[in-house]
Write a protein that holds these residues in place. Structure first.
Motif, PDB file in Angstrom:
ATOM      1  N   GLU A  58     -95.859  -1.425  11.426  1.00  0.00           N
ATOM      2  CA  GLU A  58     -96.730  -1.009  10.328  1.00  0.00           C
ATOM      3  C   GLU A  58     -97.010   0.375  10.061  1.00  0.00           C
ATOM      4  N   HIS A  59     -97.238   0.840  11.285  1.00  0.00           N
ATOM      5  CA  HIS A  59     -97.716   2.137  11.182  1.00  0.00           C
ATOM      6  C   HIS A  59     -96.684   3.262  11.171  1.00  0.00           C
ATOM      7  N   SER A  60     -95.447   3.189  11.300  1.00  0.00           N
ATOM      8  CA  SER A  60     -94.246   4.011  11.285  1.00  0.00           C
ATOM      9  C   SER A  60     -93.272   3.541  10.221  1.00  0.00           C
ATOM     10  N   GLU A  61     -92.741   4.523   9.535  1.00  0.00           N
ATOM     11  CA  GLU A  61     -91.556   4.083   8.615  1.00  0.00           C
ATOM     12  C   GLU A  61     -90.169   4.233   9.433  1.00  0.00           C
ATOM     13  N   GLN A  62     -90.218   5.024  10.714  1.00  0.00           N
ATOM     14  CA  GLN A  62     -89.064   5.073  11.294  1.00  0.00           C
ATOM     15  C   GLN A  62     -88.722   4.261  12.571  1.00  0.00           C
ATOM     16  N   PHE A  63     -89.628   3.754  12.970  1.00  0.00           N
ATOM     17  CA  PHE A  63     -89.647   2.821  14.330  1.00  0.00           C
ATOM     18  C   PHE A  63     -89.618   1.400  14.070  1.00  0.00           C
ATOM     19  N   LEU A  64     -88.779   0.764  15.202  1.00  0.00           N
ATOM     20  CA  LEU A  64     -88.917  -0.613  14.995  1.00  0.00           C
ATOM     21  C   LEU A  64     -89.740  -1.218  15.922  1.00  0.00           C
ATOM     22  N   HIS A  65     -90.529  -2.631  15.282  1.00  0.00           N
ATOM     23  CA  HIS A  65     -91.288  -3.209  16.064  1.00  0.00           C
ATOM     24  C   HIS A  65     -90.782  -3.528  17.252  1.00  0.00           C
ATOM     25  N   THR A  66     -91.553  -3.430  18.519  1.00  0.00           N
ATOM     26  CA  THR A  66     -91.140  -3.829  19.665  1.00  0.00           C
ATOM     27  C   THR A  66     -90.601  -5.225  19.921  1.00  0.00           C
ATOM     28  N   GLY A  67     -91.499  -6.033  19.057  1.00  0.00           N
ATOM     29  CA  GLY A  67     -91.173  -7.659  19.193  1.00  0.00           C
ATOM     30  C   GLY A  67     -89.887  -7.868  18.661  1.00  0.00           C
ATOM     31  N   ALA A  68     -89.224  -6.963  17.843  1.00  0.00           N
ATOM     32  CA  ALA A  68     -87.880  -7.326  17.343  1.00  0.00           C
ATOM     33  C   ALA A  68     -86.692  -7.173  18.277  1.00  0.00           C
ATOM     34  N   LEU A  69     -87.150  -5.942  19.449  1.00  0.00           N
ATOM     35  CA  LEU A  69     -86.212  -6.080  20.405  1.00  0.00           C
ATOM     36  C   LEU A  69     -86.480  -7.100  21.608  1.00  0.00           C
ATOM     37  N   THR A  70     -87.520  -7.566  21.595  1.00  0.00           N
ATOM     38  CA  THR A  70     -87.751  -8.829  22.473  1.00  0.00           C
ATOM     39  C   THR A  70     -87.012 -10.126  21.830  1.00  0.00           C
ATOM     40  N   LEU A  71     -87.083 -10.146  20.523  1.00  0.00           N
ATOM     41  CA  LEU A  71     -86.489 -11.128  19.970  1.00  0.00           C
ATOM     42  C   LEU A  71     -84.876 -11.102  20.241  1.00  0.00           C
ATOM     43  N   LEU A  72     -84.308  -9.889  19.855  1.00  0.00           N
ATOM     44  CA  LEU A  72     -82.882  -9.626  20.129  1.00  0.00           C
ATOM     45  C   LEU A  72     -82.495 -10.241  21.622  1.00  0.00           C
ATOM     46  N   LEU A  73     -83.186  -9.562  22.489  1.00  0.00           N
ATOM     47  CA  LEU A  73     -83.032  -9.733  23.997  1.00  0.00           C
ATOM     48  C   LEU A  73     -82.909 -11.365  24.115  1.00  0.00           C
ATOM     49  N   ASP A  74     -83.931 -11.896  23.757  1.00  0.00           N
ATOM     50  CA  ASP A  74     -83.979 -13.367  24.032  1.00  0.00           C
ATOM     51  C   ASP A  74     -83.017 -14.023  23.504  1.00  0.00           C
ATOM     52  N   SER A  75     -82.649 -13.739  22.393  1.00  0.00           N
ATOM     53  CA  SER A  75     -81.396 -14.455  21.781  1.00  0.00           C
ATOM     54  C   SER A  75     -79.914 -13.989  22.301  1.00  0.00           C
ATOM     55  N   ALA A  76     -79.993 -12.851  23.019  1.00  0.00           N
ATOM     56  CA  ALA A  76     -78.682 -12.478  23.542  1.00  0.00           C
ATOM     57  C   ALA A  76     -78.548 -13.151  25.023  1.00  0.00           C
ATOM     58  N   PHE A  77     -79.988 -13.512  25.551  1.00  0.00           N
ATOM     59  CA  PHE A  77     -79.939 -14.129  26.624  1.00  0.00           C
ATOM     60  C   PHE A  77     -79.444 -15.803  26.640  1.00  0.00           C
ATOM     61  N   GLY A  78     -80.085 -16.195  25.565  1.00  0.00           N
ATOM     62  CA  GLY A  78     -79.704 -17.512  25.204  1.00  0.00           C
ATOM     63  C   GLY A  78     -77.954 -17.904  25.179  1.00  0.00           C
ATOM     64  N   ILE A  79     -77.218 -16.769  24.399  1.00  0.00           N
ATOM     65  CA  ILE A  79     -75.909 -16.841  24.345  1.00  0.00           C
ATOM     66  C   ILE A  79     -75.345 -16.615  25.671  1.00  0.00           C
ATOM     67  N   ALA A  80     -75.727 -15.718  26.411  1.00  0.00           N
ATOM     68  CA  ALA A  80     -75.108 -15.403  27.781  1.00  0.00           C
ATOM     69  C   ALA A  80     -75.543 -16.405  28.610  1.00  0.00           C
ATOM     70  N   LEU A  81     -76.460 -17.297  28.475  1.00  0.00           N
ATOM     71  CA  LEU A  81     -76.563 -18.455  29.327  1.00  0.00           C
ATOM     72  C   LEU A  81     -75.415 -19.523  28.940  1.00  0.00           C
ATOM     73  N   PHE A  82     -75.512 -19.944  27.776  1.00  0.00           N
ATOM     74  CA  PHE A  82     -74.326 -20.758  27.210  1.00  0.00           C
ATOM     75  C   PHE A  82     -73.175 -20.258  27.682  1.00  0.00           C
ATOM     76  N   ALA A  83     -72.783 -19.121  27.411  1.00  0.00           N
ATOM     77  CA  ALA A  83     -71.371 -18.948  28.045  1.00  0.00           C
ATOM     78  C   ALA A  83     -71.201 -18.814  29.500  1.00  0.00           C
ATOM     79  N   HIS A  84     -72.496 -18.702  30.369  1.00  0.00           N
ATOM     80  CA  HIS A  84     -72.386 -18.701  31.629  1.00  0.00           C
ATOM     81  C   HIS A  84     -72.087 -20.159  32.125  1.00  0.00           C
ATOM     82  N   ILE A  85     -72.935 -21.229  31.593  1.00  0.00           N
ATOM     83  CA  ILE A  85     -72.737 -22.385  32.006  1.00  0.00           C
ATOM     84  C   ILE A  85     -71.798 -23.247  31.440  1.00  0.00           C
ATOM     85  N   ARG A  86     -70.928 -22.639  30.209  1.00  0.00           N
ATOM     86  CA  ARG A  86     -70.029 -23.230  29.425  1.00  0.00           C
ATOM     87  C   ARG A  86     -70.234 -24.814  28.906  1.00  0.00           C
TER      88      ARG A  86
END
Length: 161
Positions: free
Chosen positions: A58-86
């Motif tokens: 909200e306070h910056s036009e140029q930077f992403l909210h850190t929560g968006a990075l956490t959501l990206l990582l959490d989602s990538a973790f889910g995909i990585a886990l599915f691929a790992h356990i098959r």
């Protein structure tokens, strides 16, 4: 729901196709991530992302909210886990810790990697990071624990039930 992602000859899911489907259609938020899947294996998931300006702080036009990075990582973790356990058994994040090391510019291309580094019964341990594509600077690192076989929605069923 996922019949089109299953190889007709061997009945196995194409995990790269699954990851693309997951980020393309599974949730309206993911359309804001502009994800391109680079690689999916039982060892690691690697993707490019260019997060929408709508996810900036909200306070910056140029930077992403850190929560968006956490959501990206959490989602990538889910995909990585599915691929790992098959398998597409229900999973749930039970712990997630993200360290933010440098601000991420909105609309900049990012590289996200995620992997499962340990499993004890129905608990999997995940690790990952988000880097700037241009500078290779690590922007965020995360670790997580996931429960496998929860009573949550199944990705394999038609309506996620």
């Amino acid at each position: 729901m996922l019949n089109h992602l299953t190889d007709a000859e061997n009945g196995k899911i194409d995990w790269r196709e699954f990851a693309g489907h997951y980020f393309g259609d599974a949730h309206p938020m993911f359309s804001q991530f502009n994800v391109k899947i680079i690689d999916v294996s039982d060892q690691e998931v690697k993707m490019e992302a260019s997060l929408s300006r709508d996810l900036r702080t909200e306070h910056s036009e140029q930077f992403l909210h850190t929560g968006a990075l956490t959501l990206l990582l959490d989602s990538a973790f889910g995909i990585a886990l599915f691929a790992h356990i098959r398998e597409l058994t229900p999973i749930a994040t039970i712990n997630l810790k993200t360290d933010y090391l440098s601000p991420a510019k909105s609309e900049a291309k990012l590289i996200c990697t995620a992997s499962c580094f340990a499993r004890d019964g129905n608990v999997a341990r995940m690790q990952g990071e988000v880097r700037s594509y241009a500078s290779q600077t690590v922007l965020a690192k995360a670790t997580a624990a996931f429960m496998i076989g929860t009573k949550g929605p199944s990705f394999a069923s038609p309506k996620g039930t």
